[in-house]
Design a protein around this motif. Structure first.
Motif, PDB file in Angstrom:
ATOM      1  N   LYS A 194       4.372  10.665   6.445  1.00 57.37           N
ATOM      2  CA  LYS A 194       3.492  10.746   5.280  1.00 57.37           C
ATOM      3  C   LYS A 194       4.088   9.887   4.174  1.00 57.37           C
ATOM      4  N   TYR A 195       3.269   9.310   3.351  1.00 58.38           N
ATOM      5  CA  TYR A 195       3.722   8.468   2.237  1.00 58.38           C
ATOM      6  C   TYR A 195       4.333   7.141   2.703  1.00 58.38           C
ATOM      7  N   ARG A 196       4.103   6.813   3.956  1.00 64.18           N
ATOM      8  CA  ARG A 196       4.611   5.525   4.456  1.00 64.18           C
ATOM      9  C   ARG A 196       4.090   4.392   3.573  1.00 64.18           C
ATOM     10  N   VAL A 197       4.982   3.498   3.188  1.00 64.14           N
ATOM     11  CA  VAL A 197       4.603   2.339   2.374  1.00 64.14           C
ATOM     12  C   VAL A 197       4.361   1.170   3.323  1.00 64.14           C
ATOM     13  N   MET A 198       3.221   0.492   3.168  1.00 60.84           N
ATOM     14  CA  MET A 198       2.873  -0.544   4.140  1.00 60.84           C
ATOM     15  C   MET A 198       2.407  -1.843   3.491  1.00 60.84           C
ATOM     16  N   LYS A 199       2.864  -2.938   4.082  1.00 64.64           N
ATOM     17  CA  LYS A 199       2.296  -4.225   3.674  1.00 64.64           C
ATOM     18  C   LYS A 199       0.858  -4.289   4.186  1.00 64.64           C
ATOM     19  N   HIS A 200       0.093  -5.198   3.602  1.00 64.25           N
ATOM     20  CA  HIS A 200      -1.331  -5.294   3.937  1.00 64.25           C
ATOM     21  C   HIS A 200      -1.573  -5.398   5.451  1.00 64.25           C
ATOM     22  N   GLN A 201      -0.840  -6.311   6.095  1.00 68.22           N
ATOM     23  CA  GLN A 201      -1.027  -6.528   7.547  1.00 68.22           C
ATOM     24  C   GLN A 201      -0.747  -5.252   8.331  1.00 68.22           C
ATOM     25  N   TRP A 246       0.852  -1.188   0.000  1.00 66.69           N
ATOM     26  CA  TRP A 246       0.000   0.000   0.000  1.00 66.69           C
ATOM     27  C   TRP A 246       0.888   1.237   0.000  1.00 66.69           C
ATOM     28  N   HIS A 247       0.605   2.158  -0.908  1.00 68.19           N
ATOM     29  CA  HIS A 247       1.430   3.365  -1.035  1.00 68.19           C
ATOM     30  C   HIS A 247       0.628   4.478  -1.687  1.00 68.19           C
ATOM     31  N   ARG A 248       1.181   5.694  -1.658  1.00 66.19           N
ATOM     32  CA  ARG A 248       0.648   6.805  -2.454  1.00 66.19           C
ATOM     33  C   ARG A 248       1.750   7.253  -3.385  1.00 66.19           C
ATOM     34  N   ASP A 249       1.396   7.625  -4.607  1.00 71.43           N
ATOM     35  CA  ASP A 249       2.407   8.094  -5.558  1.00 71.43           C
ATOM     36  C   ASP A 249       2.812   9.527  -5.196  1.00 71.43           C
TER      37      ASP A 249
END
Ligand SMILES: O=C(O)CCC(=O)C(=O)O
Ligand SMILES: [Fe+2]
Length: 227
Positions: free
Chosen positions: A113-120, A69-72
Protein backbone atom coordinates in the motif's frame (compact mmCIF):
# COMPACT_ATOMS: atom_id res chain seq x y z
CA UNK A 1 13.76 32.55 -6.29
CA UNK A 2 16.93 32.02 -8.27
CA UNK A 3 18.90 29.00 -9.28
CA UNK A 4 21.89 29.68 -7.05
CA UNK A 5 24.51 26.91 -6.82
CA UNK A 6 22.69 25.71 -3.67
CA UNK A 7 19.60 24.93 -5.74
CA UNK A 8 21.37 23.48 -8.74
CA UNK A 9 20.23 19.99 -9.65
CA UNK A 10 17.02 20.21 -7.59
CA UNK A 11 13.78 19.47 -9.40
CA UNK A 12 11.59 21.32 -6.89
CA UNK A 13 12.35 24.34 -4.72
CA UNK A 14 10.34 25.17 -1.61
CA UNK A 15 9.88 28.33 0.44
CA UNK A 16 11.36 28.17 3.94
CA UNK A 17 9.64 29.29 7.15
CA UNK A 18 11.15 32.76 7.08
CA UNK A 19 9.90 33.32 3.52
CA UNK A 20 6.40 32.11 4.41
CA UNK A 21 6.29 34.32 7.52
CA UNK A 22 6.93 37.36 5.31
CA UNK A 23 3.50 36.84 3.69
CA UNK A 24 1.20 35.75 6.55
CA UNK A 25 -1.87 36.61 4.45
CA UNK A 26 -1.20 33.45 2.44
CA UNK A 27 -1.40 31.36 5.62
CA UNK A 28 -4.55 33.24 6.67
CA UNK A 29 -6.18 32.55 3.29
CA UNK A 30 -6.01 28.82 4.04
CA UNK A 31 -7.72 29.39 7.41
CA UNK A 32 -10.85 30.91 5.79
CA UNK A 33 -13.91 29.52 7.52
CA UNK A 34 -15.56 28.83 4.17
CA UNK A 35 -12.70 26.51 3.18
CA UNK A 36 -12.61 24.84 6.61
CA UNK A 37 -16.35 24.16 6.32
CA UNK A 38 -15.91 22.55 2.90
CA UNK A 39 -13.20 20.30 4.31
CA UNK A 40 -15.24 19.45 7.42
CA UNK A 41 -18.19 18.56 5.24
CA UNK A 42 -16.00 16.13 3.31
CA UNK A 43 -14.12 14.57 6.24
CA UNK A 44 -17.15 14.55 8.57
CA UNK A 45 -14.68 15.12 11.41
CA UNK A 46 -13.17 18.13 13.19
CA UNK A 47 -10.53 19.61 10.89
CA UNK A 48 -6.83 20.27 11.41
CA UNK A 49 -5.29 22.94 9.15
CA UNK A 50 -1.72 21.88 8.41
CA UNK A 51 -0.60 25.16 6.84
CA UNK A 52 0.90 25.32 3.37
CA UNK A 53 3.86 24.55 1.18
CA UNK A 54 5.17 26.52 -1.77
CA UNK A 55 6.57 24.43 -4.62
CA UNK A 56 8.57 25.84 -7.48
CA UNK A 57 8.97 23.01 -9.93
CA UNK A 58 11.76 23.31 -12.51
CA UNK A 59 11.00 22.40 -16.13
CA UNK A 60 13.54 19.56 -16.29
CA UNK A 61 11.13 16.72 -17.13
CA UNK A 62 12.45 14.56 -14.27
CA UNK A 63 10.08 11.92 -12.88
CA UNK A 64 11.12 12.37 -9.21
CA UNK A 65 9.73 13.29 -5.77
CA UNK A 66 6.09 14.46 -5.85
CA UNK A 67 6.18 14.00 -9.62
CA UNK A 68 5.88 10.26 -9.09
CA UNK A 69 2.41 8.80 -8.51
CA UNK A 70 1.78 8.53 -4.77
CA UNK A 71 -0.78 8.88 -1.99
CA UNK A 72 -0.16 11.17 0.98
CA UNK A 73 0.18 9.36 4.29
CA UNK A 74 -1.00 11.89 6.85
CA UNK A 75 -4.50 10.47 7.40
CA UNK A 76 -7.06 8.06 5.93
CA UNK A 77 -8.74 10.96 4.14
CA UNK A 78 -7.41 14.48 3.73
CA UNK A 79 -7.85 17.53 1.52
CA UNK A 80 -5.24 19.53 -0.28
CA UNK A 81 -6.09 22.82 -1.92
CA UNK A 82 -3.63 23.69 -4.66
CA UNK A 83 -3.33 27.10 -6.30
CA UNK A 84 -1.32 27.78 -9.42
CA UNK A 85 0.72 30.96 -9.41
CA UNK A 86 1.32 30.85 -13.14
CA UNK A 87 -0.60 29.49 -16.14
CA UNK A 88 -0.20 25.70 -16.31
CA UNK A 89 -0.73 23.76 -19.55
CA UNK A 90 -0.01 20.10 -20.21
CA UNK A 91 3.73 20.81 -20.59
CA UNK A 92 3.90 23.07 -17.53
CA UNK A 93 3.56 20.44 -14.78
CA UNK A 94 -0.18 20.17 -14.10
CA UNK A 95 -1.40 18.43 -10.97
CA UNK A 96 -2.83 15.04 -11.98
CA UNK A 97 -5.17 12.66 -10.17
CA UNK A 98 -6.41 9.13 -10.89
CA UNK A 99 -10.16 8.71 -11.57
CA UNK A 100 -12.22 7.05 -8.79
CA UNK A 101 -12.84 3.70 -10.53
CA UNK A 102 -9.18 3.16 -11.37
CA UNK A 103 -8.15 4.45 -7.95
CA UNK A 104 -10.36 1.80 -6.34
CA UNK A 105 -8.72 -0.82 -8.51
CA UNK A 106 -5.25 0.40 -7.44
CA UNK A 107 -6.27 0.23 -3.75
CA UNK A 108 -7.20 -3.42 -4.28
CA UNK A 109 -4.19 -4.46 -6.31
CA UNK A 110 -1.11 -2.35 -5.56
CA UNK A 111 1.31 -3.79 -3.01
CA UNK A 112 2.70 -2.54 -0.77
CA UNK A 113 0.00 0.00 0.00
CA UNK A 114 1.22 3.55 -0.66
CA UNK A 115 3.66 2.27 -3.26
CA UNK A 116 5.21 5.23 -5.08
CA UNK A 117 5.38 4.70 -8.84
CA UNK A 118 6.81 6.37 -11.88
CA UNK A 119 4.32 6.93 -14.68
CA UNK A 120 5.45 3.88 -16.71
CA UNK A 121 5.29 1.65 -13.66
CA UNK A 122 1.76 2.68 -12.71
CA UNK A 123 0.64 2.07 -16.28
CA UNK A 124 1.77 -1.53 -15.97
CA UNK A 125 -0.69 -2.00 -13.07
CA UNK A 126 -3.68 -0.91 -15.13
CA UNK A 127 -6.13 -3.30 -16.79
CA UNK A 128 -6.20 -0.99 -19.81
CA UNK A 129 -3.31 1.51 -19.92
CA UNK A 130 -4.77 3.11 -23.05
CA UNK A 131 -8.00 4.08 -21.27
CA UNK A 132 -8.61 7.49 -19.79
CA UNK A 133 -7.43 6.82 -16.22
CA UNK A 134 -6.50 10.20 -14.78
CA UNK A 135 -7.44 13.84 -14.90
CA UNK A 136 -4.92 16.56 -15.62
CA UNK A 137 -5.61 19.90 -13.95
CA UNK A 138 -4.44 22.48 -16.45
CA UNK A 139 -5.51 26.06 -15.81
CA UNK A 140 -4.52 29.70 -15.72
CA UNK A 141 -2.77 31.43 -12.82
CA UNK A 142 -5.13 31.45 -9.83
CA UNK A 143 -6.71 28.08 -10.66
CA UNK A 144 -7.70 26.28 -7.45
CA UNK A 145 -7.75 22.48 -7.14
CA UNK A 146 -9.46 20.60 -4.29
CA UNK A 147 -8.34 16.98 -3.93
CA UNK A 148 -8.18 14.14 -1.42
CA UNK A 149 -4.48 13.32 -1.75
CA UNK A 150 -4.64 10.53 0.86
CA UNK A 151 -7.34 8.48 -0.88
CA UNK A 152 -6.35 9.27 -4.46
CA UNK A 153 -3.17 8.53 -6.34
CA UNK A 154 -1.81 11.82 -7.66
CA UNK A 155 1.32 13.56 -8.88
CA UNK A 156 2.64 16.80 -10.27
CA UNK A 157 3.38 15.93 -13.93
CA UNK A 158 7.05 16.66 -14.62
CA UNK A 159 7.08 20.07 -16.31
CA UNK A 160 9.05 20.23 -19.55
CA UNK A 161 8.23 23.59 -21.15
CA UNK A 162 7.85 25.99 -18.25
CA UNK A 163 8.59 26.07 -14.51
CA UNK A 164 5.50 25.82 -12.32
CA UNK A 165 4.90 27.74 -9.09
CA UNK A 166 2.08 26.56 -6.82
CA UNK A 167 0.84 26.64 -3.24
CA UNK A 168 -0.60 23.56 -1.53
CA UNK A 169 -2.69 23.93 1.66
CA UNK A 170 -3.17 20.76 3.75
CA UNK A 171 -6.13 19.61 5.91
CA UNK A 172 -6.94 16.39 7.76
CA UNK A 173 -8.70 15.28 10.91
CA UNK A 174 -7.64 16.43 14.40
CA UNK A 175 -6.64 12.85 15.21
CA UNK A 176 -4.74 11.94 12.04
CA UNK A 177 -3.62 8.42 11.37
CA UNK A 178 0.07 9.34 11.10
CA UNK A 179 1.01 12.48 13.06
CA UNK A 180 4.59 11.70 12.05
CA UNK A 181 3.78 12.49 8.42
CA UNK A 182 1.89 15.68 9.30
CA UNK A 183 3.36 19.14 9.69
CA UNK A 184 4.69 19.16 6.14
CA UNK A 185 4.88 22.91 6.05
CA UNK A 186 8.19 24.41 7.22
CA UNK A 187 6.45 26.54 9.88
CA UNK A 188 7.35 25.63 13.48
CA UNK A 189 4.80 25.10 16.23
CA UNK A 190 5.82 28.44 17.72
CA UNK A 191 5.25 30.18 14.39
CA UNK A 192 1.83 28.51 14.08
CA UNK A 193 0.92 29.63 17.61
CA UNK A 194 2.01 33.14 16.73
CA UNK A 195 0.03 33.26 13.46
CA UNK A 196 -3.11 31.81 15.02
CA UNK A 197 -3.23 34.71 17.52
CA UNK A 198 -4.32 36.90 14.58
CA UNK A 199 -7.22 34.61 13.69
CA UNK A 200 -10.69 34.55 15.28
CA UNK A 201 -10.38 32.61 18.58
CA UNK A 202 -12.54 29.72 17.37
CA UNK A 203 -9.91 28.93 14.70
CA UNK A 204 -7.08 28.43 17.21
CA UNK A 205 -7.67 24.67 17.53
CA UNK A 206 -7.71 24.17 13.75
CA UNK A 207 -4.12 25.39 13.56
CA UNK A 208 -2.79 24.10 16.87
CA UNK A 209 -4.36 20.65 16.59
CA UNK A 210 -1.11 19.05 17.79
CA UNK A 211 -1.60 20.52 21.26
CA UNK A 212 -4.58 18.24 21.83
CA UNK A 213 -3.00 14.99 20.61
CA UNK A 214 -2.98 12.48 23.44
CA UNK A 215 0.18 11.02 25.01
CA UNK A 216 3.45 11.47 23.22
CA UNK A 217 1.67 12.20 19.92
CA UNK A 218 2.18 15.91 20.19
CA UNK A 219 5.95 15.53 20.64
CA UNK A 220 6.47 13.50 17.51
CA UNK A 221 9.09 15.39 15.52
CA UNK A 222 8.28 16.88 12.16
CA UNK A 223 9.07 14.73 9.17
CA UNK A 224 9.75 17.57 6.78
CA UNK A 225 8.92 16.71 3.20
CA UNK A 226 12.14 16.56 1.26
CA UNK A 227 11.79 17.34 -2.41
O1 LIG B 1 3.37 19.30 -7.14
C1 LIG B 1 2.32 18.69 -7.33
O2 LIG B 1 1.52 18.97 -8.22
C2 LIG B 1 2.00 17.53 -6.43
C3 LIG B 1 2.01 17.95 -5.01
C4 LIG B 1 1.65 16.85 -4.07
O3 LIG B 1 1.80 15.71 -4.33
C5 LIG B 1 1.10 17.22 -2.77
O4 LIG B 1 1.07 18.41 -2.43
O5 LIG B 1 0.69 16.29 -2.04
FE1 LIG C 1 1.12 14.41 -2.62
Amino acid sequence: MSLTPLHKGKHTLTANAEQLMRYPEIFFWGAEKRLLNIVENYLKLPVAYDSLSYYYSIADGKDLGPRKWHRDKEDWKMVKIGIYLNDVDEYGGPFECVYPEINKFLHQTVQPKYRVMKHQELQQHLPDPKSNWFTSCTGSAGTVVFVDTAMYYHRGKPPIAMDRAALFFGYFSRRPKNPYFCGRSPLSRNQLHYLSEFLPPDLYDYVNWKDSLPGIGRWIPKNRLKV
